[in-house]
Scaffold this motif. Sequence first.
Motif, PDB file in Angstrom:
ATOM      1  N   THR A  37      55.920  33.103  41.236  1.00 52.16           N
ATOM      2  CA  THR A  37      55.705  31.796  40.601  1.00 52.16           C
ATOM      3  C   THR A  37      56.206  31.877  39.162  1.00 52.16           C
ATOM      4  OG1 THR A  37      53.516  32.352  39.718  1.00 52.16           O
ATOM      5  CG2 THR A  37      53.587  31.424  41.956  1.00 52.16           C
ATOM      6  N   PRO A  38      56.515  30.751  38.533  1.00 54.85           N
ATOM      7  CA  PRO A  38      56.843  30.788  37.103  1.00 54.85           C
ATOM      8  C   PRO A  38      55.570  31.004  36.292  1.00 54.85           C
ATOM      9  CG  PRO A  38      56.849  28.533  37.925  1.00 54.85           C
ATOM     10  CD  PRO A  38      56.649  29.416  39.121  1.00 54.85           C
ATOM     11  N   ALA A  39      55.716  31.460  35.057  1.00 56.80           N
ATOM     12  CA  ALA A  39      54.550  31.632  34.179  1.00 56.80           C
ATOM     13  C   ALA A  39      53.953  30.266  33.856  1.00 56.80           C
ATOM     14  CB  ALA A  39      54.965  32.347  32.900  1.00 56.80           C
ATOM     15  N   GLN A  40      52.648  30.162  34.031  1.00 48.96           N
ATOM     16  CA  GLN A  40      51.960  28.890  33.770  1.00 48.96           C
ATOM     17  C   GLN A  40      50.734  29.143  32.895  1.00 48.96           C
ATOM     18  OE1 GLN A  40      50.565  26.861  37.305  1.00 48.96           O
ATOM     19  NE2 GLN A  40      49.218  25.519  36.126  1.00 48.96           N
ATOM     20  N   VAL A  41      50.632  28.400  31.798  1.00 50.84           N
ATOM     21  CA  VAL A  41      49.474  28.549  30.904  1.00 50.84           C
ATOM     22  C   VAL A  41      48.232  27.979  31.582  1.00 50.84           C
ATOM     23  CG1 VAL A  41      48.464  27.900  28.677  1.00 50.84           C
ATOM     24  CG2 VAL A  41      50.894  28.484  28.810  1.00 50.84           C
ATOM     25  N   TYR A  42      47.178  28.792  31.643  1.00 49.90           N
ATOM     26  CA  TYR A  42      45.938  28.349  32.283  1.00 49.90           C
ATOM     27  C   TYR A  42      44.797  28.160  31.291  1.00 49.90           C
ATOM     28  CZ  TYR A  42      44.682  33.319  31.883  1.00 49.90           C
ATOM     29  OH  TYR A  42      44.425  34.588  31.405  1.00 49.90           O
ATOM     30  N   ALA A  43      44.939  28.728  30.076  1.00 49.37           N
ATOM     31  CA  ALA A  43      43.863  28.623  29.083  1.00 49.37           C
ATOM     32  C   ALA A  43      44.378  28.982  27.697  1.00 49.37           C
ATOM     33  CB  ALA A  43      42.700  29.551  29.455  1.00 49.37           C
ATOM     34  N   TYR A  44      43.621  28.542  26.683  1.00 48.56           N
ATOM     35  CA  TYR A  44      43.898  28.938  25.304  1.00 48.56           C
ATOM     36  C   TYR A  44      42.713  29.765  24.811  1.00 48.56           C
ATOM     37  CZ  TYR A  44      47.249  25.088  25.654  1.00 48.56           C
ATOM     38  OH  TYR A  44      48.256  24.258  26.068  1.00 48.56           O
ATOM     39  N   GLY A  45      43.014  30.961  24.311  1.00 57.29           N
ATOM     40  CA  GLY A  45      41.956  31.846  23.848  1.00 57.29           C
ATOM     41  C   GLY A  45      41.572  31.594  22.395  1.00 57.29           C
ATOM     42  N   ALA A  90      37.619  38.415  21.594  1.00 52.69           N
ATOM     43  CA  ALA A  90      37.816  37.122  22.245  1.00 52.69           C
ATOM     44  C   ALA A  90      36.465  36.419  22.354  1.00 52.69           C
ATOM     45  CB  ALA A  90      38.413  37.324  23.636  1.00 52.69           C
ATOM     46  N   LYS A  91      36.447  35.141  22.079  1.00 53.17           N
ATOM     47  CA  LYS A  91      35.202  34.366  22.150  1.00 53.17           C
ATOM     48  C   LYS A  91      34.575  34.444  23.539  1.00 53.17           C
ATOM     49  CE  LYS A  91      33.411  29.720  21.152  1.00 53.17           C
ATOM     50  NZ  LYS A  91      33.790  28.345  20.741  1.00 53.17           N
ATOM     51  N   SER A  92      35.418  34.542  24.563  1.00 53.19           N
ATOM     52  CA  SER A  92      34.921  34.580  25.943  1.00 53.19           C
ATOM     53  C   SER A  92      33.987  35.753  26.200  1.00 53.19           C
ATOM     54  CB  SER A  92      36.102  34.671  26.916  1.00 53.19           C
ATOM     55  OG  SER A  92      36.932  35.769  26.585  1.00 53.19           O
ATOM     56  N   ILE A 149      46.793  31.279  21.138  1.00 52.74           N
ATOM     57  CA  ILE A 149      46.755  32.292  22.199  1.00 52.74           C
ATOM     58  C   ILE A 149      46.891  31.586  23.548  1.00 52.74           C
ATOM     59  CG2 ILE A 149      45.448  34.195  23.226  1.00 52.74           C
ATOM     60  CD1 ILE A 149      44.074  34.576  20.492  1.00 52.74           C
ATOM     61  N   ASP A 150      48.155  31.401  23.952  1.00 53.18           N
ATOM     62  CA  ASP A 150      48.455  30.784  25.242  1.00 53.18           C
ATOM     63  C   ASP A 150      48.350  31.856  26.323  1.00 53.18           C
ATOM     64  OD1 ASP A 150      49.136  28.518  23.803  1.00 53.18           O
ATOM     65  OD2 ASP A 150      51.277  28.944  23.834  1.00 53.18           O
ATOM     66  N   GLN A 151      47.412  31.700  27.235  1.00 52.19           N
ATOM     67  CA  GLN A 151      47.224  32.687  28.296  1.00 52.19           C
ATOM     68  C   GLN A 151      47.856  32.169  29.584  1.00 52.19           C
ATOM     69  OE1 GLN A 151      43.163  34.591  26.376  1.00 52.19           O
ATOM     70  NE2 GLN A 151      43.368  34.477  28.571  1.00 52.19           N
ATOM     71  N   ALA A 152      48.796  32.963  30.140  1.00 49.19           N
ATOM     72  CA  ALA A 152      49.557  32.498  31.299  1.00 49.19           C
ATOM     73  C   ALA A 152      49.321  33.367  32.531  1.00 49.19           C
ATOM     74  CB  ALA A 152      51.044  32.451  30.961  1.00 49.19           C
ATOM     75  N   MET A 153      49.590  32.797  33.695  1.00 48.10           N
ATOM     76  CA  MET A 153      49.378  33.500  34.965  1.00 48.10           C
ATOM     77  C   MET A 153      50.634  33.426  35.828  1.00 48.10           C
ATOM     78  SD  MET A 153      46.844  30.699  36.722  1.00 48.10           S
ATOM     79  CE  MET A 153      47.325  28.984  36.922  1.00 48.10           C
ATOM     80  N   VAL A 154      50.779  34.427  36.688  1.00 48.56           N
ATOM     81  CA  VAL A 154      51.899  34.456  37.652  1.00 48.56           C
ATOM     82  C   VAL A 154      51.437  35.118  38.954  1.00 48.56           C
ATOM     83  CG1 VAL A 154      53.920  34.452  36.117  1.00 48.56           C
ATOM     84  CG2 VAL A 154      52.727  36.603  36.567  1.00 48.56           C
ATOM     85  N   GLY A 155      52.075  34.720  40.039  1.00 48.91           N
ATOM     86  CA  GLY A 155      51.912  35.430  41.305  1.00 48.91           C
ATOM     87  C   GLY A 155      52.906  36.582  41.324  1.00 48.91           C
ATOM     88  N   TYR A 209      37.080  28.889  26.461  1.00 46.38           N
ATOM     89  CA  TYR A 209      38.538  28.692  26.493  1.00 46.38           C
ATOM     90  C   TYR A 209      38.895  27.207  26.326  1.00 46.38           C
ATOM     91  CZ  TYR A 209      38.988  33.428  28.333  1.00 46.38           C
ATOM     92  OH  TYR A 209      38.944  34.787  28.487  1.00 46.38           O
ATOM     93  N   GLY A 210      40.049  26.968  25.700  1.00 42.92           N
ATOM     94  CA  GLY A 210      40.638  25.645  25.691  1.00 42.92           C
ATOM     95  C   GLY A 210      41.459  25.497  26.965  1.00 42.92           C
ATOM     96  N   ILE A 211      41.639  24.280  27.422  1.00 37.46           N
ATOM     97  CA  ILE A 211      42.356  24.030  28.676  1.00 37.46           C
ATOM     98  C   ILE A 211      43.601  23.190  28.392  1.00 37.46           C
ATOM     99  CG2 ILE A 211      42.172  23.023  30.987  1.00 37.46           C
ATOM    100  CD1 ILE A 211      40.305  25.436  30.505  1.00 37.46           C
ATOM    101  N   PRO A 212      44.740  23.581  28.968  1.00 38.37           N
ATOM    102  CA  PRO A 212      45.966  22.790  28.774  1.00 38.37           C
ATOM    103  C   PRO A 212      45.805  21.379  29.323  1.00 38.37           C
ATOM    104  CG  PRO A 212      46.439  24.912  29.815  1.00 38.37           C
ATOM    105  CD  PRO A 212      44.964  24.748  29.828  1.00 38.37           C
ATOM    106  N   ALA A 213      46.422  20.430  28.650  1.00 40.24           N
ATOM    107  CA  ALA A 213      46.385  19.046  29.139  1.00 40.24           C
ATOM    108  C   ALA A 213      47.187  18.955  30.423  1.00 40.24           C
ATOM    109  CB  ALA A 213      46.974  18.101  28.083  1.00 40.24           C
ATOM    110  N   LYS A 214      46.717  18.148  31.345  1.00 39.84           N
ATOM    111  CA  LYS A 214      47.448  17.966  32.611  1.00 39.84           C
ATOM    112  C   LYS A 214      48.698  17.156  32.364  1.00 39.84           C
ATOM    113  CE  LYS A 214      43.694  18.468  35.927  1.00 39.84           C
ATOM    114  NZ  LYS A 214      42.959  17.863  37.052  1.00 39.84           N
ATOM    115  N   LYS A 215      49.797  17.601  32.995  1.00 40.08           N
ATOM    116  CA  LYS A 215      51.081  16.892  32.819  1.00 40.08           C
ATOM    117  C   LYS A 215      51.156  15.711  33.769  1.00 40.08           C
ATOM    118  CE  LYS A 215      53.448  21.065  31.293  1.00 40.08           C
ATOM    119  NZ  LYS A 215      54.500  22.060  31.562  1.00 40.08           N
TER     120      LYS A 215
END
Length: 252
Positions: A91-99, A181-183, A207-213, A246-252
């Motif tokens: 998968t492409p890198a996708q931001v899932y949270a802001y730290g 990290a606050k978490s 702190i953009d936190q991203a995920m990939v498969g 965590y902060g959450i990215p706005a939905k596109k």
Amino acid sequence: MKLIKLALASLAFASALTAQTITVAAAANMKYAVTDIAKVFTKETGIDVKIITGASGKLTQQIISGAPYDAFLSADVEYPAKLALGGYTTTPAQVYAYGTLILWSSTGVDLSKGVAVVADPNVKKIALANPKTAPYGIEAMNAMKYYKVEGVATDKIITAESISQVGAYVTTKAVDVGFMAKSIVLAPEMKNVGKWVEVDDKAYNTIDQAMVGLKNGSPENQIAAKKFLRYISSPKAITILKANGYGIPAKK
């Protein structure tokens, strides 16, 4: 006899399906949040999730070396993007949270000065995650540069392998303060340990936190991992991420 064999084969197949387990490599700051998300995901899908935590850079090196991880939740975008460029991802890198970066102490240090306190002569040891492998460590250094205290802090810095080790140093009072990290400090077992303050977000990069498969696992696990990554953006997972600071990215 053929019917019995067929029945046994069907049972074995069904058992294999129910026992499916994916392995998720997660940045240490995600330790508590991803564990809670995985529990709900398993309850809803029947897919077990084994979680391996560590510094994002170290996990990236393990993935490149062939570690059989099925998904990767990083503490930044750069490491997942590097893996995607190298052909390691599904998968492409996708931001899932802001730290969020915080300063934490269990020794009674007065944190009202914020990051400037690291220059205090009474603060002898400062823990931060290794900036070479941990994004939160990089941003801790940036915060000290912003407040122009990195020079006086240099000889006081204790470099930890990851955020988890910073936590161990702080909770055992091996250091006076630690960048965290606050978490982590919002986790139930940490809530009453010492005191902490948020670092002004102007002092460090987002702190953009991203995920990939990942491709290292079996084709079946790749499908299950994609399902897990989609779940990270579900309302239930978002509620857990927010509860963990965590902060959450706005939905596109």
